[in-house]
Design a protein around this motif. Structure first.
Motif, PDB file in Angstrom:
ATOM      1  N   ASN A  17      -1.076  -1.565  10.274  1.00  0.00           N
ATOM      2  CA  ASN A  17      -0.213  -2.278  10.839  1.00  0.00           C
ATOM      3  C   ASN A  17       0.595  -1.734  11.956  1.00  0.00           C
ATOM      4  O   ASN A  17       1.241  -0.774  11.428  1.00  0.00           O
ATOM      5  N   TYR A  18       0.730  -2.151  12.976  1.00  0.00           N
ATOM      6  CA  TYR A  18       1.501  -1.726  13.930  1.00  0.00           C
ATOM      7  C   TYR A  18       2.986  -2.394  14.216  1.00  0.00           C
ATOM      8  O   TYR A  18       3.088  -3.599  14.399  1.00  0.00           O
ATOM      9  N   MET A  19       4.020  -1.867  13.871  1.00  0.00           N
ATOM     10  CA  MET A  19       5.130  -2.279  13.663  1.00  0.00           C
ATOM     11  C   MET A  19       6.140  -2.083  14.717  1.00  0.00           C
ATOM     12  O   MET A  19       7.106  -2.818  14.821  1.00  0.00           O
ATOM     13  N   LYS A  20       6.152  -0.893  15.490  1.00  0.00           N
ATOM     14  CA  LYS A  20       6.952  -0.483  16.531  1.00  0.00           C
ATOM     15  C   LYS A  20       6.355   0.291  17.534  1.00  0.00           C
ATOM     16  O   LYS A  20       5.381   1.163  17.149  1.00  0.00           O
ATOM     17  N   ALA A  21       7.086   0.130  18.591  1.00  0.00           N
ATOM     18  CA  ALA A  21       6.004   0.914  19.858  1.00  0.00           C
ATOM     19  C   ALA A  21       6.577   2.362  19.610  1.00  0.00           C
ATOM     20  O   ALA A  21       7.801   2.717  19.515  1.00  0.00           O
ATOM     21  N   ALA A  22       5.793   3.472  20.060  1.00  0.00           N
ATOM     22  CA  ALA A  22       6.088   4.743  20.348  1.00  0.00           C
ATOM     23  C   ALA A  22       5.861   4.975  21.775  1.00  0.00           C
ATOM     24  O   ALA A  22       5.297   4.598  22.501  1.00  0.00           O
ATOM     25  N   LYS A  23       6.840   5.853  22.378  1.00  0.00           N
ATOM     26  CA  LYS A  23       6.922   6.219  23.751  1.00  0.00           C
ATOM     27  C   LYS A  23       6.859   7.619  23.964  1.00  0.00           C
ATOM     28  O   LYS A  23       7.062   8.456  23.100  1.00  0.00           O
ATOM     29  N   LEU A  24       6.705   7.775  25.228  1.00  0.00           N
ATOM     30  CA  LEU A  24       6.651   9.165  25.735  1.00  0.00           C
ATOM     31  C   LEU A  24       7.702  10.120  25.220  1.00  0.00           C
ATOM     32  O   LEU A  24       8.956   9.517  25.442  1.00  0.00           O
ATOM     33  N   GLY A  25       7.350  11.155  24.743  1.00  0.00           N
ATOM     34  CA  GLY A  25       8.430  11.937  24.206  1.00  0.00           C
ATOM     35  C   GLY A  25       8.809  11.916  22.913  1.00  0.00           C
ATOM     36  O   GLY A  25       9.439  12.766  22.118  1.00  0.00           O
ATOM     37  N   ASP A  26       8.330  10.793  22.126  1.00  0.00           N
ATOM     38  CA  ASP A  26       8.869  10.632  20.569  1.00  0.00           C
ATOM     39  C   ASP A  26       8.081  11.436  19.911  1.00  0.00           C
ATOM     40  O   ASP A  26       6.932  11.900  20.169  1.00  0.00           O
ATOM     41  N   CYS A  27       8.646  11.967  18.962  1.00  0.00           N
ATOM     42  CA  CYS A  27       8.236  13.151  17.864  1.00  0.00           C
ATOM     43  C   CYS A  27       7.772  12.340  16.512  1.00  0.00           C
ATOM     44  O   CYS A  27       8.570  11.519  15.996  1.00  0.00           O
ATOM     45  N   LEU A  28       6.674  12.260  16.426  1.00  0.00           N
ATOM     46  CA  LEU A  28       5.812  11.390  15.214  1.00  0.00           C
ATOM     47  C   LEU A  28       5.781  12.327  14.140  1.00  0.00           C
ATOM     48  O   LEU A  28       5.077  13.399  14.423  1.00  0.00           O
ATOM     49  N   THR A  29       6.207  11.759  12.953  1.00  0.00           N
ATOM     50  CA  THR A  29       5.736  12.146  11.546  1.00  0.00           C
ATOM     51  C   THR A  29       4.574  11.245  11.051  1.00  0.00           C
ATOM     52  O   THR A  29       4.934  10.282  10.862  1.00  0.00           O
ATOM     53  N   ILE A  30       3.304  11.859  10.647  1.00  0.00           N
ATOM     54  CA  ILE A  30       2.369  11.252  10.203  1.00  0.00           C
ATOM     55  C   ILE A  30       2.205  11.629   8.583  1.00  0.00           C
ATOM     56  O   ILE A  30       1.879  12.985   8.531  1.00  0.00           O
ATOM     57  N   SER A  31       2.460  10.934   7.743  1.00  0.00           N
ATOM     58  CA  SER A  31       2.362  11.395   6.151  1.00  0.00           C
ATOM     59  C   SER A  31       1.235  10.419   5.584  1.00  0.00           C
ATOM     60  O   SER A  31       1.090   9.294   5.707  1.00  0.00           O
ATOM     61  N   GLY A  32       0.315  11.285   4.822  1.00  0.00           N
ATOM     62  CA  GLY A  32      -0.511  10.732   4.073  1.00  0.00           C
ATOM     63  C   GLY A  32      -0.367  10.947   2.654  1.00  0.00           C
ATOM     64  O   GLY A  32      -0.201  11.984   2.264  1.00  0.00           O
ATOM     65  N   LYS A  33      -0.501   9.926   1.512  1.00  0.00           N
ATOM     66  CA  LYS A  33      -0.667  10.180   0.156  1.00  0.00           C
ATOM     67  C   LYS A  33      -1.771   9.466  -0.267  1.00  0.00           C
ATOM     68  O   LYS A  33      -1.963   8.389  -0.212  1.00  0.00           O
ATOM     69  N   CYS A  34      -2.258  10.242  -1.474  1.00  0.00           N
ATOM     70  CA  CYS A  34      -3.112   9.511  -2.143  1.00  0.00           C
ATOM     71  C   CYS A  34      -2.755   8.409  -3.133  1.00  0.00           C
ATOM     72  O   CYS A  34      -1.874   8.924  -4.045  1.00  0.00           O
ATOM     73  N   GLN A  35      -3.209   7.249  -3.005  1.00  0.00           N
ATOM     74  CA  GLN A  35      -2.708   6.344  -4.003  1.00  0.00           C
ATOM     75  C   GLN A  35      -3.911   5.991  -5.232  1.00  0.00           C
ATOM     76  O   GLN A  35      -3.453   5.509  -6.342  1.00  0.00           O
ATOM     77  N   HIS A  36      -5.013   6.394  -5.053  1.00  0.00           N
ATOM     78  CA  HIS A  36      -6.174   6.229  -5.890  1.00  0.00           C
ATOM     79  C   HIS A  36      -7.023   7.451  -5.705  1.00  0.00           C
ATOM     80  O   HIS A  36      -7.608   7.788  -4.588  1.00  0.00           O
ATOM     81  N   ASP A  37      -7.325   8.292  -6.775  1.00  0.00           N
ATOM     82  CA  ASP A  37      -7.976   9.415  -6.931  1.00  0.00           C
ATOM     83  C   ASP A  37      -9.146   9.391  -7.763  1.00  0.00           C
ATOM     84  O   ASP A  37      -9.334   9.761  -8.835  1.00  0.00           O
ATOM     85  N   GLY A  38     -10.062   8.292  -7.211  1.00  0.00           N
ATOM     86  CA  GLY A  38     -11.300   8.018  -7.984  1.00  0.00           C
ATOM     87  C   GLY A  38     -12.269   9.182  -7.734  1.00  0.00           C
ATOM     88  O   GLY A  38     -12.191  10.250  -6.959  1.00  0.00           O
ATOM     89  N   ARG A  39     -13.575   8.874  -8.418  1.00  0.00           N
ATOM     90  CA  ARG A  39     -14.684  10.115  -8.178  1.00  0.00           C
ATOM     91  C   ARG A  39     -15.288   9.665  -7.100  1.00  0.00           C
ATOM     92  O   ARG A  39     -15.639  10.841  -6.488  1.00  0.00           O
ATOM     93  N   THR A  40     -15.403   8.544  -6.586  1.00  0.00           N
ATOM     94  CA  THR A  40     -16.424   8.621  -5.347  1.00  0.00           C
ATOM     95  C   THR A  40     -15.535   7.967  -4.252  1.00  0.00           C
ATOM     96  O   THR A  40     -16.079   7.844  -3.085  1.00  0.00           O
ATOM     97  N   THR A  41     -14.459   7.439  -4.622  1.00  0.00           N
ATOM     98  CA  THR A  41     -13.375   6.851  -3.270  1.00  0.00           C
ATOM     99  C   THR A  41     -11.908   7.469  -3.719  1.00  0.00           C
ATOM    100  O   THR A  41     -11.566   7.578  -4.913  1.00  0.00           O
ATOM    101  N   LYS A  42     -11.453   7.523  -2.780  1.00  0.00           N
ATOM    102  CA  LYS A  42      -9.852   7.717  -2.496  1.00  0.00           C
ATOM    103  C   LYS A  42      -9.136   6.743  -1.781  1.00  0.00           C
ATOM    104  O   LYS A  42      -9.721   6.387  -0.710  1.00  0.00           O
TER     105      LYS A  42
END
Length: 138
Positions: A81-106
């Motif tokens: 989902n694209y919610m807001k534009a990012a512009k030149l010079g913006d500092c972005l923080t990209i956070s990933g978090k595991c919500q399901h830690d299955g044997r064959t899928t995450k």
């Protein structure tokens, strides 16, 4: 129709630079945080960060999050989902978090925020585990 085709052929799309400058700022099992700055090579013709740029950042962090759990994986499904534009010079923080830690899928949720902690992107990735880190199996 031929006029539009001719016009589009003259419209030069440029390559998008994504993973050339970034830093990993936090890693825990099932959680990865990366930072990067939007550069000129990341912009679309409207001078906003390209959607493919955002998707690549999110997909990469999803893969690194699975790696933090000790596995290699490939993207099986994604939603972004694209919610807001990012512009030149913006500092972005990209956070990933595991919500399901299955044997064959995450399932990994990814949030991209700007320097003002405004949400830019929210994404979810289902990752298919291919093997354990350290395994000699291809």
């Amino acid at each position: 129709m031929n006029d539009i085709k001719k016009e589009l052929q003259g419209f030069r799309l440029k390559p998008i630079q994504v993973l050339d400058e970034y830093s990993i700022v936090d890693v825990q099992p099932g959680k990865v945080v990366m930072e990067t700055t939007v550069k000129n090579d990341s912009l679309n013709p409207y001078q906003m960060a390209h959607g493919g740029y955002h998707f690549t950042l999110a997909d990469s962090v999803a893969g690194l999050t699975v790696y933090s759990l000790g596995y290699y994986a490939v993207t099986l499904q994604s939603n972004i989902n694209y919610m807001k534009a990012a512009k030149l010079g913006d500092c972005l923080t990209i956070s990933g978090k595991c919500q399901h830690d299955g044997r064959t899928t995450k399932v990994i949720d990814v949030l991209i925020q700007n320097q003002d902690a405004e949400s830019i992107i929210k994404a979810s990735f289902t990752m298919f585990v291919t093997r354990e880190v350290g395994s000699k199996k291809n």
